[in-house]
Design a protein around this motif. Structure first.
Motif, PDB file in Angstrom:
ATOM      1  N   LYS A  27       0.696  -1.524  -0.009  1.00 56.64           N
ATOM      2  CA  LYS A  27       0.038   0.137   0.300  1.00 56.64           C
ATOM      3  C   LYS A  27       1.060   1.556  -0.275  1.00 56.64           C
ATOM      4  N   PHE A  29       1.142   5.381  -0.086  1.00 53.92           N
ATOM      5  CA  PHE A  29       0.436   7.298   0.349  1.00 53.92           C
ATOM      6  C   PHE A  29       1.450   7.628  -0.307  1.00 53.92           C
ATOM      7  N   CYS A  34      -4.156   7.315  -0.609  1.00 60.60           N
ATOM      8  CA  CYS A  34      -3.355   5.668  -1.294  1.00 60.60           C
ATOM      9  C   CYS A  34      -3.159   6.075  -2.767  1.00 60.60           C
ATOM     10  N   LYS A 252      -4.670   6.085   6.932  1.00 55.51           N
ATOM     11  CA  LYS A 252      -4.041   6.009   5.875  1.00 55.51           C
ATOM     12  C   LYS A 252      -4.072   4.452   5.238  1.00 55.51           C
TER      13      LYS A 252
END
Length: 254
Positions: A27, A29, A34, A252
């Motif tokens: 993932k 950010f 995102c 997040k």
């Protein structure tokens, strides 16, 4: 090399090649956003879609595992070696390694959805609904310390969505990397099979505390565990820096 038209998928592939983190476990950010592989229409996203500029920082969170619905209880087992120092005798002619018996403090911070409200479970406050600090001990023979915490997912408050687990140095002037080979193992509490669900090393954390991982209920109601390993100031007696960092991470990790 930076290109504003670089696809997010391409960037994730580069991260996989450089750091051996599978694309499906990543993932990314940027400034709280995102970075998705595709938009709502299925079109592949590029860095420019998220206003990423050359020199900007992109934050990587690695998914450690996804918990099957049958797993209702997990145990987090933290282990570390005593700090060491070199002692000298006879004007430096004899050198020996001294192990200093010292604790690291393990804590769990539980945050509620859509709120900054949280509660803490640690050696000072050993139990809250669904979370228990089970044990803390020092193994003098192995010269290692140990913490164990358990989480019953079904007994957590319905409003709790994020659990952050931390490790903090207690000794004056200590940092986490003073301790030898700190590590975390997570396994199913009720299983007769002791095989780990996931594990992570905490080596290289150069501050007084480290946010180890997050156990969180995602938007699809599945419980997942993400690797964080974020070094941070503060300890069990002053958690303000830790809490501020966790509030940012909570937005997040979803």
């Amino acid at each position: 090399m930076f290109r504003e038209n670089k696809e997010i998928f391409e960037l994730k592939h580069e991260i996989q090649e450089a750091f051996s983190v599978e694309i499906k476990l990543q993932k990314l950010f940027h400034k709280g956003q995102c970075l998705n592989n595709t938009d709502s229409k299925g079109v592949r996203c590029i860095l420019a879609d998220y206003n990423v500029c050359a020199g900007d920082q992109i934050y990587l969170i690695k998914l450690l595992c996804e918990l099957p619905s049958k797993i209702l209880k997990i145990t987090l087992d933290v282990d570390w070696g005593y700090p060491q120092s070199q002692e000298k005798w006879l004007f430096g002619l004899i050198t020996w390694t001294r192990h200093h018996r010292d604790y690291l403090d393990a804590s769990c911070f539980a945050f509620e959805d859509n709120s900054d409200e949280y509660f803490v479970v640690n050696i000072q406050n050993k139990e809250q609904p669904g979370i228990k600090h089970q044990s803390e001990f020092l193994d003098r023979k192995r010269k290692r310390g140990h913490h164990k915490m358990s989480v019953s997912l079904q007994d957590l408050k319905d409003t709790v969505t994020h659990l952050f687990f931390t490790l903090s140095a207690r000794g004056e002037g200590r940092t986490v990397d003073h301790y030898i080979a700190p590590e975390l193992n997570i396994y199913e509490s009720d299983s007769t099979n002791s095989e780990n669900l996931c594990e992570t090393s905490l080596a290289g954390c150069s501050d007084q505390s480290v946010i180890i991982c997050s156990v969180y209920r995602s938007e699809d109601s599945v419980w997942r565990i993400s690797d964080v390993r974020k070094s941070c100031k503060g300890n069990i007696n002053d958690t303000s820096h830790l809490v501020s960092e966790m509030k940012l991470l909570k937005n997040k990790i979803k």
